[in-house]
Enzyme design. Structure first.
Site, PDB file in Angstrom:
ATOM      1  CG  ASP A  33      -2.209  -0.752   0.989  1.00 54.96           C
ATOM      2  OD1 ASP A  33      -2.461  -1.123  -0.156  1.00 54.96           O
ATOM      3  OD2 ASP A  33      -2.949  -0.970   1.971  1.00 54.96           O
ATOM      4  CE  LYS A  55      -7.958   1.026  -1.865  1.00 59.37           C
ATOM      5  NZ  LYS A  55      -7.281  -0.274  -1.821  1.00 59.37           N
ATOM      6  CG  MET A 170      -8.853   7.174   6.059  1.00 58.46           C
ATOM      7  SD  MET A 170      -9.509   5.664   5.306  1.00 58.46           S
ATOM      8  CE  MET A 170     -10.623   5.085   6.590  1.00 58.46           C
TER       9      MET A 170
END
Length: 239
Positions: A33, A55, A170
C-alpha cells in the site's frame, strides 16, 4: 499457495512486528500500500515481485476488486504472497474484504496483526486515548464511508457518539463537516479540545491543536492535509 495479510504499522519501519518482517523476507510477491514505510521493502528477498497498489483519496492506482484479483491470481501461481498494509489490516484497511475474496476461491490465508495508527499515532504525540481522570472510553471511526452509501445508510453519526475520546481516521478533507456534527453532540461544545496529527511516526510528522470553535480555521492556516488523524476530547490536553 498462501496469502499473508501483514499489518505494517503506522509508518515508522521499526513499528512492524518481527513476524511481519519474517513474512516479507519469505514472500515471492509483495502487494503493498501507499502508507507503509517503504524501507520495509528492503527486507524482500532477491527476485521477489513488488506490486504497488496504493490508494489515496482521488488517487487510486487500483480498485479494491482489482487488488483482490491480483492476490487470487498470484496465489494460483503457487506463490507465497504478502499483502502489506498500513496500520492493521482489519482497522479500516479493507482486510476483511480481501479475506472474503480469498475464502471464496478456497485460497489459504494468514493474518499478522499490525499496530493501528488510531492508538499509536496519538501516543507518539503524547496523547493517550484513555486517561483514568478524563476518559474511560474511546471510539475509532472512519471519516470517509463507502461512496455508494446514501445519507440514511451512513453509520458514523458523530452527533450521537458518547465515548469520551473520538478518533477519526481519513477525515481531514471533510474536517468542517465533522466539526459541525460534533457541535450537535450534547457531550461536546466549542471548547472541546481537538488535535490533527499528520504523518504520525514519520520524520515530517506534525500536529495542529485547537478546539471545535477554531480547528477548521487553524487547519486552513496551517495547510493541513492527509494523511492524518483527528482526535477529539479532553485527552488532547491532559498531559
Amino acid at each position: 499457495m498462501k496469502v499473508i495479510l501483514v499489518g505494517a504499522g503506522p509508518g515508522d519501519e521499526g513499528l512492524i512486528t518481527l513476524k511481519g518482517v519474517e513474512a516479507i523476507k519469505n514472500a515471492d510477491v509483495i502487494v503493498y500500500d501507499d502508507l507503509i514505510g517503504e524501507k520495509l521493502l528492503k527486507y524482500a528477498k532477491t527476485g521477489s515481485e513488488l506490486i504497488y497498489v496504493g490508494k489515496r483519496k482521488g488517487k487510486h492506482s487500483y480498485k479494491q476488486e482489482e487488488i483482490n484479483e491480483i492476490l487470487i491470481d498470484k496465489a494460483k501461481e503457487n506463490k507465497n504472497i504478502v499483502r502489506l498494509k498500513g496500520g492493521d489490516s482489519f482497522v479500516f484497511g479493507r482486510g476483511g474484504e480481501e479475506v472474503l475474496a480469498l475464502k471464496k476461491e478456497g485460497i489459504e490465508y494468514e493474518m499478522i496483526p499490525g499496530i493501528t495508527s488510531s492508538i499509536s499515532v496519538p501516543e507518539i504525540f503524547g496523547i493517550p486515548v484513555t486517561h483514568r481522570k478524563v476518559a474511560t472510553s474511546f471510539t475509532v471511526v472512519t471519516g470517509h464511508e463507502a461512496g455508494d452509501k446514501t445519507e440514511k445508510e451512513m453509520q458514523v453519526k458523530l452527533s450521537e457518539l458518547n465515548a469520551d475520546t473520538i478518533v477519526i481516521l481519513m477525515g481531514i478533507t471533510t474536517l468542517e463537516k465533522h466539526v459541525k456534527e460534533l457541535l450537535k453532540n450534547p457531550k461536546r461544545n466549542e471548547n472541546t479540545p481537538v488535535a490533527i496529527l499528520m504523518d504520525g511516526t514519520r520524520e515530517n510528522q506534525r500536529m495542529v491543536k485547537g478546539n471545535l470553535s477554531n480547528i477548521v480555521e487553524k487547519a486552513k492556516l496551517e495547510n493541513v492535509c492527509p494523511p492524518g488523524i483527528i482526535i477529539v476530547g479532553n485527552v488532547v490536553d491532559v498531559l
